[in-house]
Design an enzyme around this catalytic site. Structure first.
Site, PDB file in Angstrom:
ATOM      1  N   ASP A 145       0.178  -1.759  -6.943  1.00  0.00           N
ATOM      2  CA  ASP A 145      -0.744  -2.657  -7.648  1.00  0.00           C
ATOM      3  C   ASP A 145      -0.949  -2.121  -9.067  1.00  0.00           C
ATOM      4  O   ASP A 145      -0.067  -1.454  -9.624  1.00  0.00           O
ATOM      5  CB  ASP A 145      -2.049  -2.809  -6.867  1.00  0.00           C
ATOM      6  N   LYS A 157       3.600  -9.329  -7.785  1.00  0.00           N
ATOM      7  CA  LYS A 157       2.260  -9.919  -7.811  1.00  0.00           C
ATOM      8  C   LYS A 157       1.864 -10.071  -9.266  1.00  0.00           C
ATOM      9  O   LYS A 157       1.789  -9.088  -9.999  1.00  0.00           O
ATOM     10  CB  LYS A 157       1.255  -9.024  -7.087  1.00  0.00           C
ATOM     11  N   ASP A 163      -1.038 -11.083 -11.646  1.00  0.00           N
ATOM     12  CA  ASP A 163      -2.476 -11.297 -11.735  1.00  0.00           C
ATOM     13  C   ASP A 163      -2.802 -12.181 -12.936  1.00  0.00           C
ATOM     14  O   ASP A 163      -1.903 -12.610 -13.670  1.00  0.00           O
ATOM     15  CB  ASP A 163      -3.173  -9.935 -11.828  1.00  0.00           C
ATOM     16  N   ASP A 179     -11.466 -11.295  -4.852  1.00  0.00           N
ATOM     17  CA  ASP A 179     -10.959 -10.071  -4.236  1.00  0.00           C
ATOM     18  C   ASP A 179     -11.811  -9.688  -3.033  1.00  0.00           C
ATOM     19  O   ASP A 179     -13.039  -9.792  -3.058  1.00  0.00           O
ATOM     20  CB  ASP A 179     -11.015  -8.903  -5.230  1.00  0.00           C
TER      21      ASP A 179
END
Length: 418
Positions: free
Chosen positions: A77, A154, A156, A217
């Site tokens: 991440d 991913k 964001d 989240d």
């Protein structure tokens, strides 16, 4: 808003993901919830965002049986990169924490029979302040990720505008396709635009993303889990039709094995995420996982239900005045998954019902297997009275499957206690 809608209409005609990936919800391990942006490798070398952490977790996925059950992704991440791009504009992994670079880590993960995911952000910078993938860098970054042989991105949405998102998310989909490498694509787009139409065009998302974050989240608490469950059920009429092979709603990570959930609550999150046909990304320390939590996450029948090839997301079909909720997910071979969920906080509750009350109106004879206890419940018809005992904050989950048609539609009723 008018500009955003116009852009959405244009990109809908141009882009399509077409990568053939994630025909069932993806499963694996993701760093964020447990490790956040811990870059203090001097004082906390075992728990900082580093090459070693991801290699350790890859080893655990293999050696503790996770990979063979379907948990195949190891996902980086935020906070993996340097504060600035290099002189050619290319993203660079932090050389102290990732001394061999991302390609080396990808090779190691692949050697273990796993896949590597990476993180970027469409805005000017990532949520934690690292270089973002602005519109002029989308193609370069897609090519960089492909050259490192990553398997998932991913993307964001911190520090981005609605216009940035309307252009950038489809553009990254096109750029990933153009690399020739199959890279699964996780979009955070809807979470930044409220998660619902008309601001969110789910028809477009189905064409450009393999999965997407719809909502806030998750945090390490039962209240956070309930908030997400409430949002998903409140809007299930919008969300449920959008899920299917290759494109999934993502309620965020599994907290099981961390600090915020009791044993019953951990079982509930796993069951509800399975009913939602959700991606199963653990975010916990696999090196210290208790046997109890491992049993929840490695439940083979649960995983089989989550990975059902039909790919239909389940729904909440009933909410009682006694704080009991019932969720049903249709499965292949005319089977179903049923979750009886208690929001009570007092004591185990005896819930009496029939399959007919849960919208099973056919003339079939059913059998059910309790997903957690493995008990088999036989002789179920639509009108069989039965009772399930549900612990506070807990679930009873059934895998229900027909075993024959009923020759006698007036078959006698029975009463089962489980």
């Amino acid at each position: 808003m008018k500009l955003t809608v116009t852009l959405l209409a244009l990109v809908l005609q141009v882009f399509s993901l077409e990568n053939g990936l994630m025909r069932t919800p993806p499963m694996g391990w993701l760093a964020w919830e447990r490790y956040r942006c811990n870059i203090n490798c001097k004082e906390d070398p075992d728990n900082c965002i580093s090459e070693q952490l991801f290699m350790n977790m890859a080893d655990r996925l293999v050696e503790d049986g996770w990979r063979d059950l379907g948990y195949t992704y190891i996902n980086i991440d935020d906070c993996w990169m340097m504060p600035e791009r290099d002189e050619d504009g290319i993203l660079v992994a932090d050389p102290e924490r990732f001394p061999h670079g991302i390609k080396y880590l990808a090779d190691y993960v692949h050697s273990r029979g796993l896949k590597l995911g990476i993180y970027e952000d469409l805005g000017n910078k990532t949520c934690m302040g690292y270089p973002g993938s602005t519109l002029d860098k989308v193609v370069l970054d897609a090519q960089t990720f492909a050259s490192w042989e990553v398997d998932m991105l991913k993307l964001d949405g911190c520090y981005s505008s609605p216009e940035d998102r309307a252009q950038g998310y489809p553009s990254m989909s096109k750029a990933l396709n153009a690399t020739g490498r199959p890279i699964a694509y996780s979009c955070s787009w809807p979470a930044y635009d409220g998660g619902l139409p008309p601001e969110v065009n789910y028809t477009l998302l189905m064409d450009i993303c393999n999965l997407w974050r719809n909502y806030d989240d998750i945090q390490d608490s039962w209240q956070s889990v309930l908030t997400i469950v409430d949002w998903f059920t409140k809007h299930q009429e919008v969300l449920q039709p959008m899920a299917g092979p290759g494109h999934w709603n993502d309620p965020d990570m599994l907290l099981i094995g961390n600090y915020g959930l009791s044993f019953e609550q951990a079982k509930s999150q796993m069951a509800l995420w399975t009913i939602f046909a959700a991606p199963l990304f653990m975010s916990t320390d696999l090196r210290t996982m208790s046997a109890q939590n491992m049993d929840i996450l490695q439940n083979k029948l649960m995983i089989e239900i989550n990975q059902d090839p039909l790919g239909v997301q389940g729904r909440r079909i009933l909410k009682t005045q006694d704080a009991i909720e019932v969720y049903v997910r249709p499965l292949s071979r005319k089977a179903s998954a049923i979750v009886f969920f208690s929001r009570r906080t007092d004591m185990p509750y005896r819930y009496h019902t029939t399959l007919r009350s849960l919208s099973f109106t056919d003339s079939l004879l059913y059998e059910a297997q309790d997903v957690y206890t493995e008990n088999i419940i036989s002789g179920l018809t639509a009108d069989t009275n039965f009772t399930v005992v549900i612990n506070p904050s807990g679930v009873v989950m059934w895998y229900l499957y027909p075993i024959s048609g009923l020759e006698n539609p007036l078959a006698s009723k029975t009463f089962l206690r489980l």
